[in-house]
Scaffold this motif. Structure first.
Motif, PDB file in Angstrom:
ATOM      1  N   THR A 105      -5.254  -5.351  -5.767  1.00 45.41           N
ATOM      2  CA  THR A 105      -6.690  -5.059  -5.854  1.00 45.41           C
ATOM      3  C   THR A 105      -7.295  -5.808  -7.048  1.00 45.41           C
ATOM      4  N   ASP A 156       3.106   3.006  -6.431  1.00 49.80           N
ATOM      5  CA  ASP A 156       2.338   4.022  -7.156  1.00 49.80           C
ATOM      6  C   ASP A 156       3.092   4.413  -8.425  1.00 49.80           C
ATOM      7  N   ASN A 166      -3.710   0.693 -11.436  1.00 53.98           N
ATOM      8  CA  ASN A 166      -2.325   1.066 -11.186  1.00 53.98           C
ATOM      9  C   ASN A 166      -1.419   0.017 -11.808  1.00 53.98           C
ATOM     10  N   ASP A 219      -8.631  -4.883  -9.671  1.00 57.78           N
ATOM     11  CA  ASP A 219      -8.596  -4.202 -10.961  1.00 57.78           C
ATOM     12  C   ASP A 219      -7.855  -5.086 -11.967  1.00 57.78           C
ATOM     13  N   VAL A 227      -8.323  -0.655  -7.824  1.00 56.78           N
ATOM     14  CA  VAL A 227      -7.533   0.570  -8.006  1.00 56.78           C
ATOM     15  C   VAL A 227      -6.670   0.392  -9.255  1.00 56.78           C
ATOM     16  N   ASN A 274       0.186  -4.749  -7.360  1.00 56.27           N
ATOM     17  CA  ASN A 274      -1.187  -4.299  -7.130  1.00 56.27           C
ATOM     18  C   ASN A 274      -2.026  -5.531  -6.783  1.00 56.27           C
ATOM     19  N   GLU A 314      -7.324   5.052   0.261  1.00 56.26           N
ATOM     20  CA  GLU A 314      -7.864   5.283  -1.089  1.00 56.26           C
ATOM     21  C   GLU A 314      -7.125   4.422  -2.118  1.00 56.26           C
ATOM     22  N   ARG A 315      -5.888   4.045  -1.804  1.00 58.78           N
ATOM     23  CA  ARG A 315      -5.077   3.235  -2.727  1.00 58.78           C
ATOM     24  C   ARG A 315      -4.626   1.945  -2.035  1.00 58.78           C
ATOM     25  N   SER A 362      -2.736  -1.315  -3.523  1.00 66.20           N
ATOM     26  CA  SER A 362      -2.583  -1.110  -4.973  1.00 66.20           C
ATOM     27  C   SER A 362      -1.127  -1.150  -5.422  1.00 66.20           C
ATOM     28  N   ASP A 417      -2.438   4.383   2.723  1.00 67.39           N
ATOM     29  CA  ASP A 417      -3.426   5.274   2.112  1.00 67.39           C
ATOM     30  C   ASP A 417      -4.620   4.413   1.723  1.00 67.39           C
ATOM     31  N   SER A 457       0.838  -1.212   0.000  1.00 68.08           N
ATOM     32  CA  SER A 457       0.000   0.000   0.000  1.00 68.08           C
ATOM     33  C   SER A 457       0.863   1.248   0.000  1.00 68.08           C
TER      34      SER A 457
END
Length: 198
Positions: free
Chosen positions: A123, A82, A187, A125, A185, A121, A75-76, A79, A73, A61
């Protein structure tokens, strides 16, 4: 005298009947609650617990500053590295000696004798594990294979996949179900940089 016995017996019977009804209502409420708790919800809860105590967010994260220092974070959450942030400069000579390993400030990129690796990542996605099957996830966690594909390269440090090889199948499934329940998310995490490219 007989009337008194009848009244006492009736009072005892009514008290017992009331208690039985209370217990039945309690049982019914418990049953109703249990009906709302699906096996999937139980797996998600178990997976969340395991992901938390295993410290997956420590590396997977991005962080933001909280009152007690860096925290994931949300929100991410999970993920990975970054991809919108630059890797940043570091002393490559220190890493080449094999005596040091360097983590970036987000704790999502890692430089060592293997090159530079980036936290994946996790998540659901498509840029994460969105298209993964449980079999892929299981292979990645138990055999240390990138993206859970047998022919792929090994997972790189500091991913401690060796710690999870003896995990029960039920716990592995719970983690996978939990990860698939998260907010996706987008990414795209960068590819590993081999030692010659750093």
């Amino acid at each position: 005298m007989r009337t008194i016995y009848i009244v006492i017996a009736a009072a005892i019977w009514l008290t017992c009947a009331a208690n039985t009804q209370k217990q039945a209502r309690k049982g019914l409420k418990t049953t109703e609650v249990l009906r709302h708790e699906s096996p999937q919800a139980d797996l998600v809860k178990r997976g969340e617990y395991l992901v938390t105590i295993m410290g997956c967010a420590d590396c997977h994260s991005p962080k933001k500053l909280g009152p007690q220092g860096p925290v994931p974070d949300m929100e991410r959450f999970l993920s990975g590295f970054d991809s919108a942030q630059p890797l940043g400069a570091y002393d490559k000579n220190v890493v080449k000696t094999g005596q040091w390993v360097i983590f970036n400030a987000q704790n999502t990129a890692f430089a060592g004798p293997w090159g530079v690796s980036f936290a994946a990542n996790l998540t659901p996605d498509d840029t994460g594990i969105g298209t993964w099957t449980f079999e892929q996830f299981n292979l990645a966690m138990r055999k240390g294979k990138f993206k859970g594909i047998q022919a792929n390269r090994p997972l790189l440090p500091p991913m401690p996949w060796q710690n999870y090889t003896k995990m029960s199948s039920a716990d592995m499934k719970a983690i996978f179900v939990y990860l698939k329940s998260l907010k996706p998310v987008p990414n795209v995490v960068p590819a590993h940089l081999p030692p010659g490219q750093i």
